[in-house]
Design an enzyme around this catalytic site. Sequence first.
Site, PDB file in Angstrom:
ATOM      1  N   SER A 127      -4.821   2.641   4.672  1.00 51.19           N
ATOM      2  CA  SER A 127      -5.084   2.245   3.403  1.00 51.19           C
ATOM      3  C   SER A 127      -5.214   0.815   3.216  1.00 51.19           C
ATOM      4  CB  SER A 127      -4.054   2.500   2.409  1.00 51.19           C
ATOM      5  OG  SER A 127      -4.276   1.854   1.055  1.00 51.19           O
ATOM      6  N   ARG A 141       2.583  -0.828  -6.936  1.00 51.49           N
ATOM      7  CA  ARG A 141       2.150  -1.328  -8.305  1.00 51.49           C
ATOM      8  C   ARG A 141       2.150  -0.104  -9.376  1.00 51.49           C
ATOM      9  NH1 ARG A 141       1.486  -5.016 -11.612  1.00 51.49           N
ATOM     10  NH2 ARG A 141       0.992  -6.408  -9.830  1.00 51.49           N
ATOM     11  N   LYS A 191       0.929  -1.250   0.029  1.00 48.69           N
ATOM     12  CA  LYS A 191      -0.169  -0.010   0.144  1.00 48.69           C
ATOM     13  C   LYS A 191       0.810   1.243  -0.029  1.00 48.69           C
ATOM     14  CE  LYS A 191      -3.675  -0.515  -0.306  1.00 48.69           C
ATOM     15  NZ  LYS A 191      -4.436  -0.862  -1.580  1.00 48.69           N
TER      16      LYS A 191
END
EC number: 2.8.2.-
Length: 279
Positions: free
Chosen positions: A125, A40, A36
């Site tokens: 998150s 990505r 988090k």
Amino acid sequence: RPCGRPPPAPPAGSAPGPARPGTKRLPRAIVVGVKKGGTRAVLEFIRVHPEVRALGTEPHFFDRNYHRGLEWYRSLMPRTLDSQITVEKTPSYFVTKEAPRRIFNMSRDTKLIVVVRNPVTRAISDYTQTLSKKPDIPTFEGLTFRNRSLGLVDTSWNAIRIGMYAVHLESWLQYFPLSQIHFVSGEKLITDPAGEMGKVQDFLGIKRVITDKHFYFNKTKGFPCLKKSESSGLPRCLGKSKGRTHVQIDPEVIEQLRDFYRPYNIKFYETVGQDFRWE
């Protein structure tokens, strides 16, 4: 296949497909963390570079699949030319005790990328993502504290533990010099993606090809997306699991968590020689 599980290796003796250029090589750079934080995004952004080939899935080799061996790991990798760098990302490596030694044993020259983010925001998150899959879990506050009135934070809860960056970094520095570890600011990745990716390209020793012209800010998602290139169709944005609206947390809980993380943050800043301004 189940989410997060790496793709199976091709069976031995399977019929070859059409010949493809390049060779499957072990990665020269790994995005090792953190969950988090923006890993990505870093992977999707860097794979735009013609000198980078990245594995799209998380192989979890150095934490869950190490028993399968290096050849299995290599078999998952994309084919690369001599001029290209192979990259993979598995954010849980950063908090896996055995990962630094295992990566060092593969290659002591491996370049490591760590995407960090304000640990309080990161924890919220993380909780938000878990809640979307398991709606019946306890409250964020209930999981955060062993005793709230005494301000005792439960460091055994993974969402809290991951953000203690200075603690985890010690394990990596036993095997790798700081010069081989690059820290990306998760916050700047949103506000200045081209600037952060410029530093990543410098760290990897490749030309700065990814620049401002590759990004646009998606107001709906609240973070940058890749513009479409001449060769591809639609713009590329991260999936629907990214950019979720965070759960509302009591401001007092946030303040207590800021106090808890402050000494860890300061030690982290001092160790890496970079102030991420999370205070």
